[in-house]
Write a protein that holds these residues in place. Structure first.
Motif, PDB file in Angstrom:
ATOM      1  N   HIS A  18      10.583  -0.460  -1.246  1.00 13.58           N
ATOM      2  CA  HIS A  18      11.039  -2.078  -0.403  1.00 13.58           C
ATOM      3  C   HIS A  18       9.860  -2.810   0.076  1.00 13.58           C
ATOM      4  O   HIS A  18       8.879  -1.924   0.392  1.00 13.58           O
ATOM      5  CB  HIS A  18      12.145  -1.340   1.067  1.00 13.58           C
ATOM      6  CG  HIS A  18      12.458  -2.111   1.258  1.00 13.58           C
ATOM      7  ND1 HIS A  18      13.847  -2.488   1.306  1.00 13.58           N
ATOM      8  CD2 HIS A  18      12.356  -2.933   3.184  1.00 13.58           C
ATOM      9  CE1 HIS A  18      13.954  -3.833   2.508  1.00 13.58           C
ATOM     10  NE2 HIS A  18      12.628  -3.639   2.985  1.00 13.58           N
ATOM     11  N   GLY A  45      11.682   1.909   3.573  1.00 14.89           N
ATOM     12  CA  GLY A  45      10.439   2.662   3.069  1.00 14.89           C
ATOM     13  C   GLY A  45       9.073   2.531   3.819  1.00 14.89           C
ATOM     14  O   GLY A  45       7.718   2.474   2.726  1.00 14.89           O
ATOM     15  N   GLY A  46       8.979   2.142   5.051  1.00 15.49           N
ATOM     16  CA  GLY A  46       7.395   2.769   5.762  1.00 15.49           C
ATOM     17  C   GLY A  46       7.166   1.529   5.899  1.00 15.49           C
ATOM     18  O   GLY A  46       5.803   1.405   6.150  1.00 15.49           O
ATOM     19  N   TYR A  48       6.934  -1.294   7.716  1.00 18.01           N
ATOM     20  CA  TYR A  48       6.817  -1.481   8.971  1.00 18.01           C
ATOM     21  C   TYR A  48       6.038  -0.521   9.744  1.00 18.01           C
ATOM     22  O   TYR A  48       5.012  -0.685   9.552  1.00 18.01           O
ATOM     23  CB  TYR A  48       7.960  -1.973   9.874  1.00 18.01           C
ATOM     24  CG  TYR A  48       8.872  -3.268   9.655  1.00 18.01           C
ATOM     25  CD1 TYR A  48       9.220  -3.725   8.828  1.00 18.01           C
ATOM     26  CD2 TYR A  48      10.037  -3.405  11.030  1.00 18.01           C
ATOM     27  CE1 TYR A  48       9.425  -5.051   8.613  1.00 18.01           C
ATOM     28  CE2 TYR A  48      11.307  -4.386  10.660  1.00 18.01           C
ATOM     29  CZ  TYR A  48      11.177  -5.398   9.450  1.00 18.01           C
ATOM     30  OH  TYR A  48      11.645  -5.847   9.355  1.00 18.01           O
ATOM     31  N   ILE A  63      11.957   7.472  12.049  1.00 18.18           N
ATOM     32  CA  ILE A  63      13.729   7.705  12.293  1.00 18.18           C
ATOM     33  C   ILE A  63      15.083   7.216  10.914  1.00 18.18           C
ATOM     34  O   ILE A  63      14.770   5.694  11.613  1.00 18.18           O
ATOM     35  CB  ILE A  63      14.389   7.141  13.255  1.00 18.18           C
ATOM     36  CG1 ILE A  63      13.829   7.519  14.926  1.00 18.18           C
ATOM     37  CG2 ILE A  63      16.224   7.195  13.171  1.00 18.18           C
ATOM     38  CD1 ILE A  63      14.521   6.936  15.795  1.00 18.18           C
ATOM     39  N   ALA A  69      14.972   8.316   2.497  1.00 16.01           N
ATOM     40  CA  ALA A  69      14.452   7.477   2.615  1.00 16.01           C
ATOM     41  C   ALA A  69      12.293   8.580   3.392  1.00 16.01           C
ATOM     42  O   ALA A  69      11.937   7.413   3.144  1.00 16.01           O
ATOM     43  CB  ALA A  69      14.816   6.875   3.954  1.00 16.01           C
ATOM     44  N   GLY A  89      17.415  10.931  11.448  1.00 22.76           N
ATOM     45  CA  GLY A  89      19.426  10.477  11.997  1.00 22.76           C
ATOM     46  C   GLY A  89      19.456   9.699  12.878  1.00 22.76           C
ATOM     47  O   GLY A  89      18.821   8.601  11.614  1.00 22.76           O
ATOM     48  N   ARG A  90      20.242   9.419  13.375  1.00 28.36           N
ATOM     49  CA  ARG A  90      20.301   7.556  13.561  1.00 28.36           C
ATOM     50  C   ARG A  90      20.055   6.870  15.293  1.00 28.36           C
ATOM     51  O   ARG A  90      19.731   7.728  15.726  1.00 28.36           O
ATOM     52  CB  ARG A  90      21.841   7.774  13.873  1.00 28.36           C
ATOM     53  CG  ARG A  90      23.154   7.784  12.422  1.00 28.36           C
ATOM     54  CD  ARG A  90      24.212   7.883  13.229  1.00 28.36           C
ATOM     55  NE  ARG A  90      24.844   8.656  13.571  1.00 28.36           N
ATOM     56  CZ  ARG A  90      25.403   9.034  14.889  1.00 28.36           C
ATOM     57  NH1 ARG A  90      26.172   8.243  14.836  1.00 28.36           N
ATOM     58  NH2 ARG A  90      25.988  10.296  15.286  1.00 28.36           N
ATOM     59  N   ASP A 112      15.403  -3.273  11.914  1.00 30.69           N
ATOM     60  CA  ASP A 112      15.045  -3.494  10.507  1.00 30.69           C
ATOM     61  C   ASP A 112      16.393  -3.187   9.478  1.00 30.69           C
ATOM     62  O   ASP A 112      16.318  -2.309   9.090  1.00 30.69           O
ATOM     63  CB  ASP A 112      13.781  -4.015   9.558  1.00 30.69           C
ATOM     64  CG  ASP A 112      13.888  -4.386   8.311  1.00 30.69           C
ATOM     65  OD1 ASP A 112      14.514  -5.595   8.334  1.00 30.69           O
ATOM     66  OD2 ASP A 112      12.993  -4.341   7.942  1.00 30.69           O
ATOM     67  N   GLN A 119      17.839   1.930  -1.464  1.00 33.05           N
ATOM     68  CA  GLN A 119      18.997   2.376  -2.006  1.00 33.05           C
ATOM     69  C   GLN A 119      19.517   1.184  -2.380  1.00 33.05           C
ATOM     70  O   GLN A 119      20.504   2.251  -3.136  1.00 33.05           O
ATOM     71  CB  GLN A 119      19.454   2.494  -0.274  1.00 33.05           C
ATOM     72  CG  GLN A 119      18.982   3.050   0.565  1.00 33.05           C
ATOM     73  CD  GLN A 119      19.034   3.384   1.894  1.00 33.05           C
ATOM     74  OE1 GLN A 119      19.743   2.424   2.235  1.00 33.05           O
ATOM     75  NE2 GLN A 119      19.147   3.883   2.998  1.00 33.05           N
ATOM     76  N   MET A 139      24.716   6.088   4.327  1.00 27.10           N
ATOM     77  CA  MET A 139      23.693   5.962   3.847  1.00 27.10           C
ATOM     78  C   MET A 139      23.129   7.701   3.766  1.00 27.10           C
ATOM     79  O   MET A 139      21.764   7.953   4.135  1.00 27.10           O
ATOM     80  CB  MET A 139      23.779   4.944   5.184  1.00 27.10           C
ATOM     81  CG  MET A 139      23.524   3.981   4.934  1.00 27.10           C
ATOM     82  SD  MET A 139      22.972   2.649   7.152  1.00 27.10           S
ATOM     83  CE  MET A 139      22.857   0.875   6.198  1.00 27.10           C
ATOM     84  N   GLU A 229      26.779   1.273  15.690  1.00 21.91           N
ATOM     85  CA  GLU A 229      25.704   1.485  15.777  1.00 21.91           C
ATOM     86  C   GLU A 229      24.244   0.835  16.029  1.00 21.91           C
ATOM     87  O   GLU A 229      23.223   0.691  16.344  1.00 21.91           O
ATOM     88  CB  GLU A 229      24.985   1.777  14.619  1.00 21.91           C
ATOM     89  CG  GLU A 229      25.358   3.505  13.381  1.00 21.91           C
ATOM     90  CD  GLU A 229      23.759   4.201  14.550  1.00 21.91           C
ATOM     91  OE1 GLU A 229      23.287   4.021  14.843  1.00 21.91           O
ATOM     92  OE2 GLU A 229      25.197   5.206  15.367  1.00 21.91           O
TER      93      GLU A 229
HETATM   94  C1  LIG Z   1      16.205  -2.738   5.388  1.00 19.73           C
HETATM   95  S1  LIG Z   1      15.723  -1.409   5.354  1.00 19.73           S
HETATM   96  C2  LIG Z   1      14.008  -0.704   6.299  1.00 19.73           C
HETATM   97  C3  LIG Z   1      12.819  -1.359   5.720  1.00 19.73           C
HETATM   98  C4  LIG Z   1      11.798  -0.494   6.208  1.00 19.73           C
HETATM   99  N1  LIG Z   1      11.758  -1.757   7.821  1.00 19.73           N
HETATM  100  C5  LIG Z   1      10.588  -0.721   6.073  1.00 19.73           C
HETATM  101  O1  LIG Z   1       9.592  -2.493   6.074  1.00 19.73           O
HETATM  102  O2  LIG Z   1      10.486  -0.261   4.486  1.00 19.73           O
HETATM  103  C6  LIG Z   1      16.609   0.149   6.242  1.00 19.73           C
HETATM  104  C7  LIG Z   1      16.546   1.304   6.419  1.00 19.73           C
HETATM  105  O3  LIG Z   1      17.172   1.551   7.453  1.00 19.73           O
HETATM  106  C8  LIG Z   1      18.931   3.205   7.323  1.00 19.73           C
HETATM  107  N2  LIG Z   1      19.880   3.001   8.650  1.00 19.73           N
HETATM  108  C9  LIG Z   1      20.591   1.799   8.417  1.00 19.73           C
HETATM  109  N3  LIG Z   1      21.185   2.195   9.747  1.00 19.73           N
HETATM  110  C10 LIG Z   1      20.407   3.063  10.425  1.00 19.73           C
HETATM  111  C11 LIG Z   1      20.396   4.156  11.598  1.00 19.73           C
HETATM  112  N4  LIG Z   1      22.051   3.503  12.229  1.00 19.73           N
HETATM  113  N5  LIG Z   1      20.345   4.647  11.812  1.00 19.73           N
HETATM  114  C12 LIG Z   1      19.043   5.512  11.349  1.00 19.73           C
HETATM  115  N6  LIG Z   1      18.925   4.309  10.582  1.00 19.73           N
HETATM  116  C13 LIG Z   1      19.345   3.436   9.814  1.00 19.73           C
HETATM  117  C14 LIG Z   1      18.899   2.582   6.229  1.00 19.73           C
HETATM  118  O4  LIG Z   1      18.804   4.362   5.982  1.00 19.73           O
HETATM  119  C15 LIG Z   1      17.673   2.693   5.448  1.00 19.73           C
HETATM  120  O5  LIG Z   1      16.963   3.468   5.185  1.00 19.73           O
END
Ligand SMILES: C[S@@+](CC[C@H](N)C(=O)[O-])C[C@H]1O[C@@H](n2cnc3c(N)ncnc32)[C@H](O)[C@@H]1O
Length: 341
Positions: A18, A45-46, A48, A63, A69, A89-90, A112, A119, A139, A229
């Motif tokens: 990502h 994708g880690g 940030y 998280i 992920a 977790g969420r 983000d 995905q 997800m 969420e």
């Molecule tokens: C746009 S990606 C983030 C990319 C990341 N900032 C990077 O630089 O690689 C969004 C991620 O947030 C996760 N995600 C979405 N909603 C979530 C939630 N409520 N709790 C935890 N993770 C969530 C998704 O599974 C996805 O892996």
């Protein structure tokens, strides 16, 4: 460290990583410092997390609700020993997740939103109308799949979901076509659903947006309760941040951005009345819990959009926590839609 879900746990290795969106703007707004603890609520994708760890000698609580992920988290944990804590977790549960590591207050939170490229680009996850796969779209691992929804919900419920969460004007016609098709055989593939939508809406040659975009967005948002969420996650961030701590949120469509906008407006002196005390939906007054870092949302540069078209709809909103108490959660006031009202 988290294990993959078995569906295709090595998949992240073979997929394009990502590309983090508005990364320099996120770091600028977050301003991580040595000794800080930062929650990255959407590890993905880690991208940030890695940049935050490189910027300061801080710790990141990473998280994600998607076990896959974390396929990349091991590498990062090795590169920054003792500084990355990966938690499945969420992000709405960030307080209890952090507490399980003995952390009760943090200096920064990033969110983000939406799905990662890993995905989206993996057909087996069922998020993509561009590549055929099982109609899944979850997800996490729990709960019903998108196929369960389209094959069991009443036509009116499907129409409402597609209208409310996809802002799709032709939602009724699409729901009708879905119900007609499933009477012949259950709909199980993303390609099939995309084809049903194209059958209703047609396809304009010069429109870069696939006609099924809004229907897929609607099912994904509803299935994963993403807007609820978000509202709960913003309020959790408000409670866990120290005074002076920073919250940075990157949204990708109008429904998400409306919630982030209302959250910051209702928590800052930039609210409707611009007063030092802000009424909540019940008319009670609260001191501002955030100071806005940017009056208007930041948008990606043209250069970034050229290099990464997925960034084009991104909007960044950020605030610095004051020492006022957190406001109560009010899903309706924050603009979280519900079915039937
Ligand atoms: C746009 S990606 C983030 C990319 C990341 N900032 C990077 O630089 O690689 C969004 C991620 O947030 C996760 N995600 C979405 N909603 C979530 C939630 N409520 N709790 C935890 N993770 C969530 C998704 O599974 C996805 O892996």
């Amino acid at each position: 460290m988290m294990a993959g879900r078995g569906r295709n746990s090595s998949a992240a290795g073979g997929l394009a990583r990502h590309i983090p969106v508005m990364l320099s703007e996120v770091l600028e707004a977050l301003q991580p410092k040595d000794g800080d603890i930062v929650v990255d609520g959407t590890f993905g994708g880690g991208g940030y997390a890695k940049a935050i760890l490189e910027t300061a000698d801080c710790k990141v609580i990473a998280i994600d609700r998607d076990a896959e992920a974390f396929a990349l988290a091991g590498e990062l944990a090795d590169a920054f020993p003792g500084r990355l804590i990966a938690m499945l977790g969420r992000y709405s549960e960030m307080e209890s997740l952090a507490a399980s590591e003995g952390v009760t207050r943090v200096d920064g939170v990033t969110l983000d939103l939406g799905v990662s490229s890993m995905q989206l680009d993996q057909p087996e996850r069922g998020f993509s109308f561009a590549q055929d796969g099982p109609l899944d779209m979850r997800m996490g691992e729990e709960g019903p799949t998108a196929a369960d929804l389209v094959n069991t919900l009443a036509e009116s419920e499907l129409a409402d979901i597609i209208y409310i969460f996809g802002e799709e004007r032709r939602s009724r016609a699409i729901a009708k076509a879905i119900v007609k098709r499933r009477a012949e055989a259950p709909i199980t593939r993303t390609g099939e659903l995309a084809e049903i939508v194209v059958g209703v809406l047609g396809r304009k040659r010069d429109d870069p947006k696939h006609p099924a975009t809004r229907t897929f967005q609607a099912l994904r948002l509803y299935l994963n309760a993403e807007l609820e969420e978000l509202a709960k996650g913003l309020c959790a961030a408000e409670r866990i941040l120290k005074s002076g701590g920073r919250l940075v949120v990157v949204t990708f469509h109008s429904l998400e951005d409306r919630i982030a906008k209302r959250f910051f407006a209702s928590r800052s002196a930039a609210g409707p009345k611009g007063s030092r005390h802000l009424p909540d939906a019940g008319g009670e007054e609260f001191a501002p819990s955030f100071q806005l870092i940017n009056r208007r949302p930041l948008e990606p540069s043209n250069d970034e959009i050229r290099g990464n078209p997925r960034a084009r709809s991104a909007r960044l909103r950020a605030g610095e926590r004051t020492d006022a108490p957190a406001h109560p959660l009010d899903l309706t006031a924050l603009g979280v839609p519900g079915l039937g009202g």
